[in-house]
Scaffold this motif. Structure first.
Motif, short mmCIF file in Angstrom:
data_model
loop_
_atom_site.label_atom_id
_atom_site.label_comp_id
_atom_site.label_asym_id
_atom_site.label_seq_id
_atom_site.Cartn_x
_atom_site.Cartn_y
_atom_site.Cartn_z
N GLY A 62 1.70 -9.64 -3.65
CA GLY A 62 0.61 -10.14 -4.47
C GLY A 62 -0.75 -9.83 -3.88
O GLY A 62 -0.91 -9.01 -2.98
N LYS A 63 -1.75 -10.54 -4.35
CA LYS A 63 -3.12 -10.29 -3.92
C LYS A 63 -3.36 -10.63 -2.46
O LYS A 63 -4.29 -10.14 -1.83
CB LYS A 63 -4.08 -11.09 -4.81
N GLY A 64 -2.51 -11.49 -1.87
CA GLY A 64 -2.67 -11.85 -0.47
C GLY A 64 -2.12 -10.83 0.50
O GLY A 64 -2.36 -10.92 1.71
N CYS A 65 -1.39 -9.84 0.00
CA CYS A 65 -0.83 -8.80 0.87
C CYS A 65 -1.94 -7.91 1.40
O CYS A 65 -2.76 -7.40 0.64
CB CYS A 65 0.21 -7.99 0.09
N GLU B 44 -2.56 -1.84 -6.41
CA GLU B 44 -3.23 -1.26 -5.24
C GLU B 44 -2.43 -1.44 -3.94
O GLU B 44 -2.83 -0.91 -2.91
CB GLU B 44 -4.61 -1.88 -5.06
N LYS B 45 -1.32 -2.15 -3.98
CA LYS B 45 -0.50 -2.33 -2.78
C LYS B 45 0.40 -1.12 -2.61
O LYS B 45 1.06 -0.70 -3.54
CB LYS B 45 0.33 -3.61 -2.87
N ILE B 46 0.46 -0.57 -1.40
CA ILE B 46 1.02 0.77 -1.24
C ILE B 46 2.28 0.85 -0.38
O ILE B 46 2.77 1.94 -0.12
CB ILE B 46 -0.06 1.70 -0.64
N ILE B 47 2.81 -0.26 0.06
CA ILE B 47 3.97 -0.21 0.95
C ILE B 47 5.16 0.50 0.29
O ILE B 47 5.82 1.35 0.90
CB ILE B 47 4.38 -1.63 1.40
#
Length: 272
Positions: free
Chosen positions: A134-137, A185-188
């Motif tokens: 989520g946004k906290g990542c 936008e999280k890329i893991i």
């Protein structure tokens, strides 16, 4: 802690610790729990320091749930744990990837944490996994994972990414049922797919709109027994247009995905 020590001396099998939120006092675990009888632990609003997440002293432990906790240990470890749930915006390390070493795990829920994505070690008995970034990542990027290390943006996720082994997907390769959710936008996930993990047992898979067409093909090519694929997309014209591309890809590679028997598209506000 004295009450918890007393409970463990009474040989309880199920331990629930729910702390009251205050601005002055936070309940802190700064030492590992030791019990031959403890089977489940549920923690809420607890500060977990250093060795507190080493459960080698609880050989019968099978279930651990952490909700809105502060887990600043470098490692969660248990040889017996089967069910792990980290939810409710738990805070984890933001300068390195906390390792999760739980080789007997059957079910994993990693849901909307605050910090860097935990590193998952091998889980050969994993059946079901749900992961939501989520946004906290903190794993977002301003570059394309420059392997030469010359990114000059200090807060870019590439500086903490484990480029030799990945972070998340390599620990999920034995899953039978898998849901991978992330903010775009999280890329893991995208970076981990560069290592071409093989999901040899995977039968059902759910993805939301974080993936690209290349990512989708990579996953399907390395999921030889996949039976059901669900794409959870935004209910917009952009995602509806993308859907046609994904369907075309599935048709183009139908000879490869011969086990795939059901393809579902689920929009956020409806089901089609």
């Amino acid at each position: 802690m004295r009450l918890i020590e007393y409970a463990l001396k009474c040989q309880v099998k199920d331990l629930l610790v729910r702390a009251v939120q205050t601005e002055v006092y936070t309940l802190t675990f700064d030492a590992p729990l030791i019990s031959q009888h403890l089977k489940t632990i549920e923690l809420e609003r607890v500060n977990l320091e250093c060795s507190a997440l080493n459960f080698s002293g609880c050989p019968a432990l099978e279930g651990l749930k952490m909700t809105h906790c502060w887990a600043y240990a470098h490692k969660i470890s248990s040889e017996s744990l089967k069910y792990l749930c980290i939810t409710g915006f738990c805070s984890v390390l933001d300068d390195s990837h906390m390792r999760i070493s739980t080789p007997a795990l059957v079910s994993l829920q990693l849901d909307d944490f605050h910090g860097l994505t935990p590193y998952l070690e091998n889980m050969p008995f994993l059946v079901t996994a749900y992961v939501r970034l989520g946004k906290g990542c903190f794993d977002f990027t301003f570059c394309n994972l420059n392997m030469e290390g010359d990114c000059d943006v200090p807060c870019c996720g590439c500086h903490t990414y484990l480029v030799d082994e990945g972070v998340l997907l390599s620990g999920l390769t034995h899953a039978v049922n898998l849901e991978l959710i992330a903010e775009p936008e999280k890329i893991i996930y995208n970076w981990d797919l560069k290592w071409h993990p093989i999901f040899g047992n995977l039968k059902t898979l759910l993805l939301n709109e974080w993936f690209t067409a290349i990512d989708l093909v990579c996953i399907l090519q390395h999921s030889p027994v996949l039976e059901m694929l669900t794409l959870q997309l935004g209910n917009t014209e952009v995602y509806r247009y993308s859907l046609y591309k994904y369907v075309a890809l599935l048709k183009e590679f139908s000879c490869i995905f011969c086990y795939l028997t059901k393809f579902v598209v689920r929009y956020r506000n409806s089901l089609e």
